[in-house]
Design a protein around this motif. Structure first.
Motif, PDB file in Angstrom:
ATOM      1  N   HIS A  96      25.747  60.107  31.409  1.00  0.00           N
ATOM      2  CA  HIS A  96      27.076  60.561  31.161  1.00  0.00           C
ATOM      3  C   HIS A  96      26.997  62.118  31.770  1.00  0.00           C
ATOM      4  O   HIS A  96      27.535  62.596  31.601  1.00  0.00           O
ATOM      5  CB  HIS A  96      27.782  60.393  29.614  1.00  0.00           C
ATOM      6  CG  HIS A  96      29.238  61.346  30.018  1.00  0.00           C
ATOM      7  ND1 HIS A  96      30.138  60.977  30.121  1.00  0.00           N
ATOM      8  CD2 HIS A  96      29.549  62.562  29.472  1.00  0.00           C
ATOM      9  CE1 HIS A  96      31.742  61.433  30.388  1.00  0.00           C
ATOM     10  NE2 HIS A  96      30.779  63.146  29.389  1.00  0.00           N
ATOM     11  N   HIS A 137      29.420  64.471  32.347  1.00  0.00           N
ATOM     12  CA  HIS A 137      30.390  65.410  31.576  1.00  0.00           C
ATOM     13  C   HIS A 137      31.010  66.347  32.783  1.00  0.00           C
ATOM     14  O   HIS A 137      30.356  67.272  32.844  1.00  0.00           O
ATOM     15  CB  HIS A 137      29.985  65.943  29.982  1.00  0.00           C
ATOM     16  CG  HIS A 137      30.348  66.897  29.360  1.00  0.00           C
ATOM     17  ND1 HIS A 137      30.496  66.737  28.404  1.00  0.00           N
ATOM     18  CD2 HIS A 137      31.231  67.897  30.032  1.00  0.00           C
ATOM     19  CE1 HIS A 137      31.294  68.140  27.759  1.00  0.00           C
ATOM     20  NE2 HIS A 137      32.123  68.719  28.816  1.00  0.00           N
ATOM     21  N   TRP A 161      27.750  68.583  34.228  1.00  0.00           N
ATOM     22  CA  TRP A 161      26.620  68.254  33.928  1.00  0.00           C
ATOM     23  C   TRP A 161      27.042  66.853  33.075  1.00  0.00           C
ATOM     24  O   TRP A 161      27.575  66.220  32.982  1.00  0.00           O
ATOM     25  CB  TRP A 161      26.106  69.009  32.389  1.00  0.00           C
ATOM     26  CG  TRP A 161      26.898  69.206  31.177  1.00  0.00           C
ATOM     27  CD1 TRP A 161      28.063  69.134  30.699  1.00  0.00           C
ATOM     28  CD2 TRP A 161      25.973  69.143  29.641  1.00  0.00           C
ATOM     29  NE1 TRP A 161      28.533  69.480  29.168  1.00  0.00           N
ATOM     30  CE2 TRP A 161      27.186  68.986  28.774  1.00  0.00           C
ATOM     31  CE3 TRP A 161      24.905  69.051  29.416  1.00  0.00           C
ATOM     32  CZ2 TRP A 161      27.144  69.424  27.773  1.00  0.00           C
ATOM     33  CZ3 TRP A 161      24.687  69.435  27.736  1.00  0.00           C
ATOM     34  CH2 TRP A 161      24.948  68.833  26.844  1.00  0.00           C
ATOM     35  N   HIS A 187      24.510  64.162  30.445  1.00  0.00           N
ATOM     36  CA  HIS A 187      23.172  63.597  29.462  1.00  0.00           C
ATOM     37  C   HIS A 187      23.338  62.667  28.404  1.00  0.00           C
ATOM     38  O   HIS A 187      24.665  61.986  28.942  1.00  0.00           O
ATOM     39  CB  HIS A 187      23.789  65.395  28.116  1.00  0.00           C
ATOM     40  CG  HIS A 187      24.926  64.959  27.956  1.00  0.00           C
ATOM     41  ND1 HIS A 187      25.285  63.788  27.332  1.00  0.00           N
ATOM     42  CD2 HIS A 187      26.408  65.681  28.370  1.00  0.00           C
ATOM     43  CE1 HIS A 187      26.728  63.810  26.380  1.00  0.00           C
ATOM     44  NE2 HIS A 187      26.958  64.970  26.781  1.00  0.00           N
ATOM     45  N   HIS A 211      24.304  59.625  26.313  1.00  0.00           N
ATOM     46  CA  HIS A 211      25.515  59.160  25.644  1.00  0.00           C
ATOM     47  C   HIS A 211      25.381  58.250  24.515  1.00  0.00           C
ATOM     48  O   HIS A 211      26.730  57.210  25.246  1.00  0.00           O
ATOM     49  CB  HIS A 211      26.642  59.658  26.728  1.00  0.00           C
ATOM     50  CG  HIS A 211      27.520  59.922  25.642  1.00  0.00           C
ATOM     51  ND1 HIS A 211      28.293  59.245  24.159  1.00  0.00           N
ATOM     52  CD2 HIS A 211      28.559  60.675  25.691  1.00  0.00           C
ATOM     53  CE1 HIS A 211      29.271  60.189  24.286  1.00  0.00           C
ATOM     54  NE2 HIS A 211      29.693  61.112  25.131  1.00  0.00           N
ATOM     55  N   HIS A 230      36.117  68.057  22.714  1.00  0.00           N
ATOM     56  CA  HIS A 230      36.211  67.017  24.305  1.00  0.00           C
ATOM     57  C   HIS A 230      36.129  65.793  23.980  1.00  0.00           C
ATOM     58  O   HIS A 230      37.055  64.958  23.583  1.00  0.00           O
ATOM     59  CB  HIS A 230      34.699  66.863  24.527  1.00  0.00           C
ATOM     60  CG  HIS A 230      33.882  66.218  25.940  1.00  0.00           C
ATOM     61  ND1 HIS A 230      34.658  66.763  27.037  1.00  0.00           N
ATOM     62  CD2 HIS A 230      32.997  65.320  25.850  1.00  0.00           C
ATOM     63  CE1 HIS A 230      33.549  65.762  28.139  1.00  0.00           C
ATOM     64  NE2 HIS A 230      33.250  65.386  27.700  1.00  0.00           N
ATOM     65  N   HIS A 277      36.798  62.529  27.429  1.00  0.00           N
ATOM     66  CA  HIS A 277      36.122  62.055  29.131  1.00  0.00           C
ATOM     67  C   HIS A 277      37.143  62.227  29.966  1.00  0.00           C
ATOM     68  O   HIS A 277      38.857  61.759  29.189  1.00  0.00           O
ATOM     69  CB  HIS A 277      35.040  60.389  28.532  1.00  0.00           C
ATOM     70  CG  HIS A 277      34.245  61.000  27.829  1.00  0.00           C
ATOM     71  ND1 HIS A 277      32.951  59.738  27.844  1.00  0.00           N
ATOM     72  CD2 HIS A 277      33.669  61.837  26.915  1.00  0.00           C
ATOM     73  CE1 HIS A 277      32.011  60.473  27.613  1.00  0.00           C
ATOM     74  NE2 HIS A 277      32.500  61.590  26.721  1.00  0.00           N
ATOM     75  N   HIS A 329      36.082  63.531  21.154  1.00  0.00           N
ATOM     76  CA  HIS A 329      34.914  63.810  20.324  1.00  0.00           C
ATOM     77  C   HIS A 329      34.789  64.945  19.912  1.00  0.00           C
ATOM     78  O   HIS A 329      34.548  65.855  21.302  1.00  0.00           O
ATOM     79  CB  HIS A 329      33.333  63.050  20.427  1.00  0.00           C
ATOM     80  CG  HIS A 329      32.647  63.049  21.368  1.00  0.00           C
ATOM     81  ND1 HIS A 329      31.936  64.155  21.463  1.00  0.00           N
ATOM     82  CD2 HIS A 329      32.871  62.712  23.232  1.00  0.00           C
ATOM     83  CE1 HIS A 329      31.479  64.239  22.351  1.00  0.00           C
ATOM     84  NE2 HIS A 329      31.943  63.132  23.559  1.00  0.00           N
ATOM     85  N   HIS A 340      31.877  67.725  19.814  1.00  0.00           N
ATOM     86  CA  HIS A 340      30.778  67.945  20.680  1.00  0.00           C
ATOM     87  C   HIS A 340      29.470  68.698  20.004  1.00  0.00           C
ATOM     88  O   HIS A 340      28.712  69.048  20.921  1.00  0.00           O
ATOM     89  CB  HIS A 340      31.270  68.933  22.743  1.00  0.00           C
ATOM     90  CG  HIS A 340      29.963  67.947  23.193  1.00  0.00           C
ATOM     91  ND1 HIS A 340      28.489  68.127  23.490  1.00  0.00           N
ATOM     92  CD2 HIS A 340      30.228  67.807  24.575  1.00  0.00           C
ATOM     93  CE1 HIS A 340      28.397  67.360  24.292  1.00  0.00           C
ATOM     94  NE2 HIS A 340      29.294  66.780  25.275  1.00  0.00           N
TER      95      HIS A 340
HETATM   96 CU1  C2O Z   1      28.975  65.760  27.094  1.00  0.00          CU
HETATM   97 CU2  C2O Z   1      30.714  62.576  25.194  1.00  0.00          CU
HETATM   98  O1  C2O Z   1      30.502  64.399  25.945  1.00  0.00           O
END
Ligand code: C2O
Ligand code: CU
Ligand code: CU
Length: 480
Positions: free
Chosen positions: A100, A102, A138, A140, A142, A410, A412, A462, A464
C-alpha cells in the motif's frame, strides 16, 4: 548506543530516566545506515519483492524477519511527480501480502490496500501516475488481519515523491548525508535476541509497545551529520507507539513538511508529536558543530490508564547525532520560505460526516479474541461491505471522535486539512496537508476527494494503530 559523554548529557537534561531501556547487548557505537535508495525518477520503473529474511538486530541470535528486496524493511523509493511509474511487486512469501502506497494520491485500484492482496508466487503491476506535490510517504503491507504482524516483522519502506527542485529550494538533498530518512519503530527482543510479537490481550487492546528503539532497523546506532543544516524525514513506522520528539539540548526543529508535503515556510518547534503512519520533515542546525540527540517522551496511550498497562513518563533516546566535519556541509542557512501551499479549504457548505472510533470494553471482550472488539460507528470492518460513497472532486467535513485512548486516523487516496482539534486551532504540526491525524478527543477535518476508487477497489479509512486496524477499526468508501 550512547557513549559516556552523551549518557551524561542525557542524565543531566532529564534526570536519567530511561523509560525505554535499549537492550544492552552489543555496545558498539555503530553508524546509522540508510535503506538503499531505489531511484526510479529516470527509469520510471521499479521492482519490489516481498521476501523472508534473517536479521541480527543487536548482537543476539538472528531472527526471522520480512522485507522488500532485503532482509528487513525495504529500499527507499524515489518517484518523480508528473510522471507515470511502472511498479512491480512480487510475493515470494507463503502468505498473501500487499504494498500500500501510504500518502500517494493514486486511484483505488492501484492503492495496494486489502483489495489488492498479492497471492503467494504472484506479481502485481500497478502504474503509479503522480501529480501531487513533493512529499515523504511510505509503503507497507495491508492485508486485512495480518497487517500488524507483517509490518512488525519488516514489510515497510519509505517513498520520496520529488519534483527535482529541492536544490532550488535551498533544501538538503544528499541522500544519507544531509537528507536523512529515518524510520522510527519500537520492538521487543527476547534474551537470545529474537524479535518477539505475541499479541496477547494487552497488545491487542492498546496496540503493541516495545522496549527497544529501532531506527532504520538498527539498535543503538548514531547518525553522522555534517556541520551544517540537516534534513530529517521522520516516518513513524511503529505499530502503536506515539512519539513526542524533541532535541536533547532543546535546540529547535524547523518543520518544513507534513504528510502531504511542504509548508509555506519553516516553523520552529521545540517538540513535535508523531503518531503511527504520520511523517514530518524537519531541518536541524548543526552549524556550531555540537552533537545532540533526538529524544522522545514515553507515552503509554493505554485504554485503561494505569490499570493494565504501561505507564507514561520519562524520556528515551531515539537517535544520537554526531557531527562529522569530513562530511560535506552543503546548506548553511534555513530557507525563509517554501513553495508549499497551506490548505485553506472552504468547508462552509460541505456535507458533514461523523466517525466514532469505538473499542468495546466489556467482559466479553476480555474473554474473546474475536474481531469484534474494534469498530467505527459500531460497525467492524467487512471487506465485502462498502460503508459509503462520495462524489469525485467533492469536499466533506469529517468529525472524528476517538474512544478511550488516542487513535491515529488515516484516510487513503485523499489529503485533508485539520480544521480543529477539540474545538481549538490545530497544533502547528497539523497545519499542512495531512493523510493521518492523531485524534485525542475530537478532530474536525476538511477532506478533498481528488482520485477515483470504484466499489470493487475502495479506499480505506482506519486507525493506524495496526492492532486496532486488524481488529476491525476500519471502513471503506468509493469515490466516483
Ligand atoms: Cu498506512 Cu491504510 O495505511
Ligand atoms: Cu494509507
Ligand atoms: Cu485506535
Amino acid at each position: 548506543m550512547l557513549n559516556r559523554r552523551q549518557a551524561l548529557l542525557c542524565g543531566a537534561s532529564f534526570g536519567a530516566v530511561a523509560a525505554l531501556p535499549v537492550q544492552l547487548a552489543a555496545q558498539t557505537r555503530e553508524h546509522l545506515t540508510y535503506p538503499p535508495l531505489l531511484d526510479a525518477t529516470r527509469s520510471q520503473r521499479f521492482r519490489l519483492r516481498a521476501q523472508a529474511g534473517k536479521t541480527r538486530f543487536n548482537g543476539g541470535a538472528t531472527t526471522d524477519t520480512l522485507g522488500y528486496n532485503q532482509d528487513y524493511l525495504g529500499p527507499t523509493l524515489r518517484l518523480m511527480t508528473g510522471a507515470d511509474t511502472q511498479a512491480e511487486v512480487e510475493n515470494q512469501l507463503r502468505a498473501p501480502v500487499s504494498a500500500h502506497w501510504h500518502g500517494l494520491l493514486v486511484p483505488g485500484d492501484v492503492d495496494g490496500g486489502p483489495h489488492q492482496a498479492i497471492a503467494p508466487g504472484q506479481s502485481w503491476r500497478p502504474v503509479l501516475s503522480l501529480d501531487q506535490p513533493p512529499a515523504t510517504a511510505w509503503y507497507h503491507s495491508h492485508v486485512h488481519g495480518t497487517t500488524a504482524e507483517q509490518v512488525m516483522f519488516g514489510l515497510a519502506g519509505v517513498l520520496h515523491v520529488t519534483d527535482g527542485q529541492d536544490d532550488r529550494r535551498g533544501l538538503p538533498s544528499a541522500y544519507g548525508i544531509d537528507d536523512l530518512t529515518l524510520v522510527l519503530q519500537d520492538r521487543q527482543f527476547n534474551r537470545r535476541g529474537r524479535m518477539t510479537y505475541n499479541s496477547g490481550m494487552h497488545d491487542a487492546m492498546n496496540g503493541f509497545l516495545g522496549d527497544t528503539m529501532l531506527v532504520n532497523g538498527q539498535v543503538g546506532a548514531t547518525a553522522a551529520v555534517p556541520k551544517g543544516i540537516v534534513r530529517c524525514r521522520l516516518v513513524n513506522g511503529s505499530n502503536a507507539r506515539i512519539y513526542r520528539l524533541s532535541l536533547s539540548d532543546n535546540r529547535p526543529m524547523h518543520l518544513i513538511a507534513t504528510d502531504g508535503g511542504y509548508l509555506d515556510r519553516p516553523i520552529a518547534l521545540s517538540g513535535l508529536t508523531l503518531a503511527p503512519g504520520e511523517r514530518a520533515e524537519v531541518l536541524i542546525e548543526f552549524l556550531d558543530g555540537i552533537d545532540c540527540s533526538l529524544v522522545s517522551d514515553n507515552i503509554a496511550n493505554s485504554a485503561m490508564g494505569g490499570m493494565m498497562g504501561g505507564r507514561s513518563g520519562g524520556q528515551f533516546v531515539v537517535l544520537p547525532f554526531a557531527v562529522d566535519t569530513t562530511l560535506p556541509a552543503r546548506i548553511s542557512g534555513l530557507p525563509e520560505s517554501l513553495d508549499g501551499v497551506l490548505p485553506i479549504l472552504d468547508f462552509a457548505d460541505a456535507p458533514l460526516r461523523r466517525f466514532s472510533l469505538d473499542m468495546s470494553m466489556g467482559m466479553g471482550m476480555m474473554m474473546t479474541r474475536a474481531n469484534r472488539q474494534f469498530s467505527i460507528n459500531d460497525v467492524a470492518f467487512d471487506e465485502t461491505a462498502l460503508n459509503f460513497s462520495v462524489a469525485l472532486n467533492s469536499l466533506e467535513r469529517w468529525v472524528v471522535q476517538g474512544d478511550l485512548m488516542m487513535h491515529p486516523f488515516h484516510v487513503h487516496g485523499v489529503r485533508f486539512q485539520v480544521l480543529s482539534e477539540n474545538g481549538q486551532q490545530p497544533r502547528p504540526e497539523n497545519r499542512g496537508w495531512k493523510d493521518t491525524v492523531l485524534v485525542n478527543g475530537q478532530s474536525e477535518l476538511a477532506v478533498r476527494f481528488e482520485k477515483q476508487a470504484s466499489r470493487s477497489a475502495p479506499y480505506m479509512y482506519h486507525c493506524h494503530i495496526l492492532e486496532h486496524e486488524d481488529g476491525g477499526m476500519m471502513g471503506q468508501f468509493s469515490v466516483s
